[in-house]
Every structure is written in structure tokens, then in C-alpha cells.
Design a protein around this motif. Sequence first.
Motif, PDB file in Angstrom:
ATOM      1  N   ALA A 170       2.322   1.708  -3.366  1.00  0.00           N
ATOM      2  CA  ALA A 170       1.326   2.228  -4.306  1.00  0.00           C
ATOM      3  C   ALA A 170       1.138   3.727  -4.122  1.00  0.00           C
ATOM      4  CB  ALA A 170      -0.004   1.508  -4.103  1.00  0.00           C
ATOM      5  N   THR A 217       0.844  -1.207   0.000  1.00  0.00           N
ATOM      6  CA  THR A 217       0.000   0.000   0.000  1.00  0.00           C
ATOM      7  C   THR A 217       0.875   1.252   0.000  1.00  0.00           C
ATOM      8  OG1 THR A 217      -1.696  -1.202   1.220  1.00  0.00           O
ATOM      9  CG2 THR A 217      -1.832   1.196   1.259  1.00  0.00           C
ATOM     10  N   LEU A 234       0.190   5.376  -7.647  1.00  0.00           N
ATOM     11  CA  LEU A 234      -0.816   4.464  -8.194  1.00  0.00           C
ATOM     12  C   LEU A 234      -2.131   4.647  -7.439  1.00  0.00           C
ATOM     13  CD1 LEU A 234       1.335   1.196  -8.524  1.00  0.00           C
ATOM     14  CD2 LEU A 234       0.865   2.909 -10.267  1.00  0.00           C
ATOM     15  N   THR A 235      -2.037   5.131  -6.225  1.00  0.00           N
ATOM     16  CA  THR A 235      -3.202   5.388  -5.380  1.00  0.00           C
ATOM     17  C   THR A 235      -3.154   6.859  -4.957  1.00  0.00           C
ATOM     18  OG1 THR A 235      -3.051   3.146  -4.527  1.00  0.00           O
ATOM     19  CG2 THR A 235      -4.358   4.681  -3.231  1.00  0.00           C
TER      20      THR A 235
END
Lengths: 224, 396
Positions: free
Chosen positions: A52, A49, A57-58
Amino acid sequence: MNVIEADGLCHGVWLPGRQRLDILRGVELAVAEGESVAITGRSGSGKTTLLALLGLLTPVGEGTLAIAGRNVTNLSDRNRALWRNEHIGFVFQSYSLVRHLSAYRNVELPLRYGEGLHYRQRAQRVESALDSVGLRDRARSKPRQLSGGEQQRVAIARALVRHPAVILADEPTGALDVDTASTVLRTLRTACRERRTTLVVVTHDPQVAQGMDRVVRLMDGRLA
Amino acid sequence: MRHIAGHALSELRAHPWRAALSGLSLMVGALAIVAINMLSLITAEVFIAAAEQQDGRAATFGARLQLGVTQPDQLRAALLATTPVTVGGGAAAIVAEPSIRTGAGRPEDPIGTPLSFQEMRLIAGELSRVKRLPVLQGRWLAEDSAGAVELLFNQAAVRRWGGVGTVLRLKVTNDQPAITAAGVGIIADGGGDPRIYASLPALLRLRPAVLADTEVRLLIHHPTADIGTLTGIANRVALAAGGRLDGNLVRADQTAYLLEQLKSQRLAFSAVAAVALAIAALGILNIGLASIGERTRELVVRRAVGATRTAIVGQILLAAIAVGLISAAGAIGLAIVGAQWWVPTQIDPATAIEPPGVPWFAVATGVLATTAATLAGSIIPAVVAARLDVATALRD
């Protein structure tokens, strides 16, 4: 100069029953140019996470994040894609090559998005990237014609080809045997060192972590 | 844009079978539209052709002429008076149906053999342009044959008497001996009973009283002229022939009525075409969604290395459009070949049915509908692809 500056990064997911599961709880991380950092932690600790978020990406929900000198906290999806293309390279555990494209075309992929380059410049960059991972002679091969180690080296070349400020690698040697893993890791480290590219590696493997300049451990959603 | 086109082309190269099947599905959809349209045109043409054989082309008007003993010069003057009709593609003809029991026999029959009944029409002018009466063999009647009476046979009459070159004795008046006439052509008039068409100008020279006991009709065909103008011409024709119009000029052809009746049939054909295309579009949608499911990994990796959502949508749509255009080009080619070469070979030349030619409107509709179906079938997969969670690039 810090290439990555994360300040109070939080991230959570909503579970059924309106319960929130906090995965990251105020991550603080600063990584300098050319530095290599290993992020370790138990399964489910939020390493992927965090990667990311660092890789754009997030979208960042809480906290602030700056990559390559720009505050990217509130960037739109499009601008995150463009910034990612220009400044961030990825190496995935499962290589993630496009199977119908040759090694050359796979490495060229990031150059075909974002700011356009003349095809001669693209060719030069791709050949140089393939050279740096020792696979120039396999440029025409399709992924299925390459071994696991070679595929990962092509993935490294793809991450390097844009000359990014940072390369984020998620268990880059997780699918390889010990000898091949060592070769791939050496290739990655050398290429990043030569280009002064920052390297952040998420890994379970203590040997991989030991090869980095710094090791940080993710526990209870925070870096220790 | 150039890069997106490059990705789209590489996508087609990467999945040639999928692209080929999608293209084939679309091509069949476009061809179905063209084929159904052609079927609709041919079906309508079958009815129209039969009606135009019997009653005249659209639009044909008719009126009875009341004539006494008519001289050949008067008939010639009457035909001359129809000249204004020819301006703008019209034509006129005088058709007489003897009210006596007309008969025919072979010259070689023994003397005293009674002539057998034979239905007959005596014609002058351009009946072949007023009605749809294709010449299947031989030629149409000469405008002014020097003395010899020429005949045309319909197909049933050919079976009874013979074809071109057949010589017959004809009884066209009650109180005068039979005359000799020769067949010069065979026509398709749509009739099932034997019928002979004789040249009225030539007959009039031999039997001036032939029109005395005969119902004579003036037929005028003009695609656009109004009935007022045509009535004026008809009156001048009647005067030149030494008679008068018996009643008003009225619409004689049935095409307007038939076209009205065929509207619902066309609607039904269009609905079938739309269903065919919808099936093709759903096929594309299905293939597209299945393909996105199969390529999730590739698409998120592309997003991870910097592809924007627009680039992904563009890549998928451009690839679909390329398939659509290639399919459309193939469909156009096949439609042209079918309409120009294949369909005419399937139509019996002994009918008045004219091959419809390339239905360009249907082809254009097919191409546009194919492109629309491609887009409709690809836009959902493209949006689905663009909305994939790019963070899954890090998870297998």
C-alpha cells in the motif's frame, strides 16, 4: 535505473490505550526497471502494508520513497492519485473488476482518469492490453460472464494499459486453481518483460516467488 | 469533466432501478410542492371567488347615490361618466335594490293571481366586471335593449322560475302595473336564495320613478387607482345622474382581508411542502449512503487506478444531478398537464372559481428545491465515498 527506492520506510497503527503497533520498521528496498521481485512473509508481517505504501495508497509517514524517479514522500492525496494513475498498475487478489462494466470498460478505466487521451488512442491502448492477455474477443463480456482466470487477466490488462513503470500485485493467483494460476502468472510475467515493466508481487506461494528475479522476505517489519 | 460526466452516466446505466427510484422519489417531492401550492391557490381561490361574487373584485369601492326621479338620458350620462375607470382595467356599475316588496309571476297565471315575492336587483353598467359573476348559460344583459326588459337569473331563481327564455311579470313599483320581462341568461352569484337581475336602463324607460324608493349604489372596481381619483369620478357620475354621493366612497370588497387571513394557511401549506421535500431528500440520502456501502469496493478500486477525490465526488454528484434534472423535467411536464387539463375538469363550472393555471413560481421552486434536495442528499454520500480508505483496495 531504480523504479522503486524505499529508504527507512516505517508504518504503524495506534491501538486503544495509546499504544503504537509498529508494522514496518525501516524498510529499505530498491527495485530496478524491468526487474521482478517477490515479497514474502508470514501473515501479518506487513506485506500488504508495504504494498500500500509502494502503491501510494497510504501516505508515507516516516522514511522516503521514490517511484519512477520522483520523490513521492510528501505528495498530496491528489498528486498521489495522479502519480499512481500514470506510473503504477495494480493487480488484486480478488480481481476487483467493476461488475457493471464490460471487460473493455474495466481495462479503459485508468485511461479515463488523470491525463486525458483521445478516444481513438484509448481504444488502441485497451485493445492492445486485452490482446496481450489473450482476451480481445471477450471485450464486451461483463465480469460475471468471465471465469476467475479470465477476470484476473482482464485485471492484468487494466494494470498494463497505462504503460506504468511498475505493477504491484497482491497475491495475484491466490484465488485461482494451480493451472489457471500458472497461466495468469505467465501472462503477467511475459507482459511485464515485454514492456520492461517492474513487477512487485506479494505472495505466500513459493512457486510464484520462484518465478521472480528476486525474492525478499519481510520479518519483524524489515526486509531480509 | 467530460470523463466525470461519462462515469456519472455509466453509473446511471449500471444502477437503473436505483436511479429510477431516486428520480421517482424526487419527482414526487417536486410534484408535492406544485400540488400543495395548487391546493393552496385553489383553496384561497374558493374564498376569494365567493367574496368577489358577493362584494366585488379587488379592489372595489362603493358609495350610495342619492337620486330622485332619474331620466334614462341621465343614467346614460352617468354611465358615460364612468369611462375613465375603464382605463387600466377598471369597471363601474350602478346597482339598485328596490325598497318595496318586489314580486314576480307568470304571464299565464289567472288574472288576479297575486305576484309572489321575489328579490330583485336593477343593474346598469359592467357589473360582471365589478363582481365575479360568470354567465353559465345565455348571455349578459344587452347594454341598451330597445324597450324590452331583460333578466338574469341566479341558479336558485332558475329552479324557481326557469332559465333562459322564461317570461315573467314583475312588480317593481307600488303604484304601477307589473311589466313583462324575459330571461336572457343564468349567472352564478353565489347566493342561495332566488334572485333576479333586471336591466335598469330598459326598466327606467318604462317606469321613470323606479329609482325613487330604491337604494342605489355606485360600485367602482379598479385594480390600481387610488381612492382620491375614484372619488372624483364617483362625484361626476352622481352629478350626471342628477343626484349626489351619500357619504364617502369606501372599500367594498373583502379580498385584502381574506388574503391576510389566508397567509397562515399558505404558510401551513408551504410547511407541508417542505416536509414532503425533506422526506424525498432524506430518501436520496438514505439510498446514497446505502449505495456507497454497497459500492465501497468499486469506489476504492477506482481510487486505486487513479481517480482523485474530486473525480469521485464529481461522479456521484453529477449522477445525482442528472437524476434530479430528469425528475425535474418529469415533474414540470406532469405539473403542466395537471394544471392545464386535469385541474380545470375538477372545478364545477357553475362556480366562480377560476382554475389557477400553471403555478410557474411553484414549478420553479419545485425544480430548484428538487435540485437542492438531490445535492443535499448526495453530497454526504459523495464525501463519504471520497474519504474511503483507498488502502482497503488491497484487502477484501
